[in-house]
Motif scaffolding. Structure first.
Motif, PDB file in Angstrom:
ATOM      1  N   VAL A  53       0.844  -1.193   0.000  1.00 37.98           N
ATOM      2  CA  VAL A  53       0.000   0.000   0.000  1.00 37.98           C
ATOM      3  C   VAL A  53       0.878   1.241   0.000  1.00 37.98           C
ATOM      4  N   SER A  54       1.901   1.223   0.821  1.00 38.69           N
ATOM      5  CA  SER A  54       2.832   2.344   0.887  1.00 38.69           C
ATOM      6  C   SER A  54       3.526   2.550  -0.457  1.00 38.69           C
ATOM      7  N   ALA A  55       3.908   1.474  -1.113  1.00 35.85           N
ATOM      8  CA  ALA A  55       4.568   1.566  -2.422  1.00 35.85           C
ATOM      9  C   ALA A  55       3.639   2.197  -3.451  1.00 35.85           C
ATOM     10  N   THR A  56       2.379   1.820  -3.438  1.00 39.05           N
ATOM     11  CA  THR A  56       1.407   2.382  -4.373  1.00 39.05           C
ATOM     12  C   THR A  56       1.227   3.870  -4.127  1.00 39.05           C
ATOM     13  N   LEU A  57       1.109   4.261  -2.858  1.00 36.59           N
ATOM     14  CA  LEU A  57       0.964   5.675  -2.524  1.00 36.59           C
ATOM     15  C   LEU A  57       2.196   6.475  -2.939  1.00 36.59           C
ATOM     16  N   LEU A  58       3.374   5.902  -2.740  1.00 38.96           N
ATOM     17  CA  LEU A  58       4.596   6.592  -3.141  1.00 38.96           C
ATOM     18  C   LEU A  58       4.654   6.791  -4.651  1.00 38.96           C
ATOM     19  N   ARG A  59       4.250   5.770  -5.405  1.00 34.67           N
ATOM     20  CA  ARG A  59       4.248   5.913  -6.862  1.00 34.67           C
ATOM     21  C   ARG A  59       3.287   7.015  -7.295  1.00 34.67           C
ATOM     22  N   LEU A  60       2.138   7.099  -6.629  1.00 36.32           N
ATOM     23  CA  LEU A  60       1.166   8.135  -6.952  1.00 36.32           C
ATOM     24  C   LEU A  60       1.705   9.530  -6.601  1.00 36.32           C
ATOM     25  N   GLY A  61       2.517   9.622  -5.557  1.00 34.51           N
ATOM     26  CA  GLY A  61       3.066  10.900  -5.128  1.00 34.51           C
ATOM     27  C   GLY A  61       4.386  11.271  -5.776  1.00 34.51           C
ATOM     28  N   LYS A  62       4.859  10.445  -6.711  1.00 38.49           N
ATOM     29  CA  LYS A  62       6.162  10.664  -7.338  1.00 38.49           C
ATOM     30  C   LYS A  62       6.255  12.025  -8.027  1.00 38.49           C
ATOM     31  N   HIS A  63       5.185  12.455  -8.685  1.00 42.47           N
ATOM     32  CA  HIS A  63       5.212  13.746  -9.382  1.00 42.47           C
ATOM     33  C   HIS A  63       5.314  14.901  -8.386  1.00 42.47           C
ATOM     34  N   ARG A  64       4.622  14.773  -7.249  1.00 45.41           N
ATOM     35  CA  ARG A  64       4.699  15.815  -6.219  1.00 45.41           C
ATOM     36  C   ARG A  64       6.104  15.910  -5.660  1.00 45.41           C
ATOM     37  N   VAL A  65       6.737  14.763  -5.426  1.00 48.17           N
ATOM     38  CA  VAL A  65       8.111  14.762  -4.909  1.00 48.17           C
ATOM     39  C   VAL A  65       9.053  15.375  -5.937  1.00 48.17           C
ATOM     40  N   GLY A  66       8.864  15.060  -7.202  1.00 45.68           N
ATOM     41  CA  GLY A  66       9.670  15.664  -8.255  1.00 45.68           C
ATOM     42  C   GLY A  66       9.507  17.176  -8.284  1.00 45.68           C
ATOM     43  N   ALA A  67       8.267  17.643  -8.131  1.00 47.05           N
ATOM     44  CA  ALA A  67       8.017  19.089  -8.093  1.00 47.05           C
ATOM     45  C   ALA A  67       8.682  19.712  -6.862  1.00 47.05           C
ATOM     46  N   ASP A  68       8.639  19.002  -5.728  1.00 47.37           N
ATOM     47  CA  ASP A  68       9.315  19.498  -4.520  1.00 47.37           C
ATOM     48  C   ASP A  68      10.824  19.611  -4.742  1.00 47.37           C
ATOM     49  N   LEU A  69      11.403  18.642  -5.446  1.00 51.49           N
ATOM     50  CA  LEU A  69      12.841  18.711  -5.724  1.00 51.49           C
ATOM     51  C   LEU A  69      13.163  19.900  -6.622  1.00 51.49           C
ATOM     52  N   GLU A  70      12.311  20.169  -7.603  1.00 56.85           N
ATOM     53  CA  GLU A  70      12.526  21.332  -8.468  1.00 56.85           C
ATOM     54  C   GLU A  70      12.433  22.627  -7.661  1.00 56.85           C
ATOM     55  N   THR A  71      11.466  22.698  -6.754  1.00 54.93           N
ATOM     56  CA  THR A  71      11.356  23.850  -5.856  1.00 54.93           C
ATOM     57  C   THR A  71      12.612  23.978  -5.013  1.00 54.93           C
ATOM     58  N   SER A  72      13.105  22.857  -4.512  1.00 58.59           N
ATOM     59  CA  SER A  72      14.311  22.848  -3.680  1.00 58.59           C
ATOM     60  C   SER A  72      15.522  23.360  -4.458  1.00 58.59           C
ATOM     61  N   LEU A  73      15.652  22.950  -5.709  1.00 62.80           N
ATOM     62  CA  LEU A  73      16.764  23.434  -6.543  1.00 62.80           C
ATOM     63  C   LEU A  73      16.705  24.956  -6.692  1.00 62.80           C
ATOM     64  N   GLY A  74      15.517  25.484  -6.918  1.00 59.98           N
ATOM     65  CA  GLY A  74      15.363  26.932  -7.044  1.00 59.98           C
ATOM     66  C   GLY A  74      15.725  27.660  -5.759  1.00 59.98           C
ATOM     67  N   ARG A  75      15.240  27.140  -4.630  1.00 61.39           N
ATOM     68  CA  ARG A  75      15.557  27.756  -3.333  1.00 61.39           C
ATOM     69  C   ARG A  75      17.052  27.703  -3.046  1.00 61.39           C
ATOM     70  N   LEU A  76      17.660  26.545  -3.313  1.00 64.46           N
ATOM     71  CA  LEU A  76      19.094  26.394  -3.076  1.00 64.46           C
ATOM     72  C   LEU A  76      19.893  27.362  -3.936  1.00 64.46           C
ATOM     73  N   SER A  77      19.519  27.480  -5.189  1.00 65.56           N
ATOM     74  CA  SER A  77      20.207  28.396  -6.095  1.00 65.56           C
ATOM     75  C   SER A  77      20.091  29.837  -5.604  1.00 65.56           C
ATOM     76  N   ASP A  78      18.876  30.236  -5.203  1.00 65.77           N
ATOM     77  CA  ASP A  78      18.657  31.599  -4.710  1.00 65.77           C
ATOM     78  C   ASP A  78      19.459  31.871  -3.439  1.00 65.77           C
ATOM     79  N   LEU A  79      19.434  30.927  -2.507  1.00 66.10           N
ATOM     80  CA  LEU A  79      20.139  31.094  -1.237  1.00 66.10           C
ATOM     81  C   LEU A  79      21.652  31.162  -1.448  1.00 66.10           C
ATOM     82  N   ALA A  80      22.175  30.267  -2.280  1.00 69.24           N
ATOM     83  CA  ALA A  80      23.620  30.264  -2.554  1.00 69.24           C
ATOM     84  C   ALA A  80      24.037  31.537  -3.285  1.00 69.24           C
TER      85      ALA A  80
END
Length: 162
Positions: free
Chosen positions: A114-141
């Motif tokens: 069940v957890s694996a299925t939920l993670l697969r469904l949330g994969k796009h959200r996690v990818g979007a979070d990583l893109e947000t993180s890259l932007g924040r890191l770039s701005d902060l640095a």
């Protein structure tokens, strides 16, 4: 296992980017979904990460190669099925001209089907979070780099005045 990876560029030298990613206290400033991170018991290889949704995870640094690589493994704090799941986060930095190439990788091993299925469904959200993180890191640095450059200019100006 679910692997999510995003790459980007920070407009700052690798040492400046490392100043940000190498400090647990700065994690909430750039890593999406993190509300607080603290070193546990004075051991910089152990930290507790509190997420925006109220969960907490104990993390152990598993790779530390300044200024190029830091990786940590998280397990949910406390008992239960979620505590059986595991997440690894890796931040890899590579000099690239006058900036730094950044690769963020998250690997998750879910606790059950069940957890694996939920993670697969949330994969796009996690990818979007990583893109947000890259932007924040770039701005902060970039902001730190500009501040450091300003400090050096001011020091040079004071030296010339004396």
């Amino acid at each position: 296992m679910i692997l999510i990876e995003r790459s980007g560029r920070a407009e700052a030298p690798i040492d400046t980017v490392w100043e940000v990613v190498g400090q647990a206290a700065l994690l909430p400033d750039w890593l999406a979904g993190v509300r607080q991170a603290e070193v546990i018991g004075g051991d910089i290889r152990r930290m507790r990460v509190h997420t925006a949704d109220g969960a907490a995870a104990d993390a152990e640094v598993i790779e530390f190669q300044p200024p190029k690589l830091i990786a940590w493994r998280e397990r949910a704090a406390g008992p239960g099925l979620r505590a059986e799941a595991r997440t690894e986060v890796q931040v890899e930095l590579t000099p690239e001209g006058d900036g730094t190439a950044v690769r963020l990788t998250i690997v998750r091993w879910p606790a059950g089907q069940v957890s694996a299925t939920l993670l697969r469904l949330g994969k796009h959200r996690v990818g979007a979070d990583l893109e947000t993180s890259l932007g924040r890191l770039s701005d902060l640095a970039a902001a730190r780099h500009a501040a450091n450059a300003g400090d050096r200019t001011n020091v040079g100006d004071r030296t010339n005045v004396c």
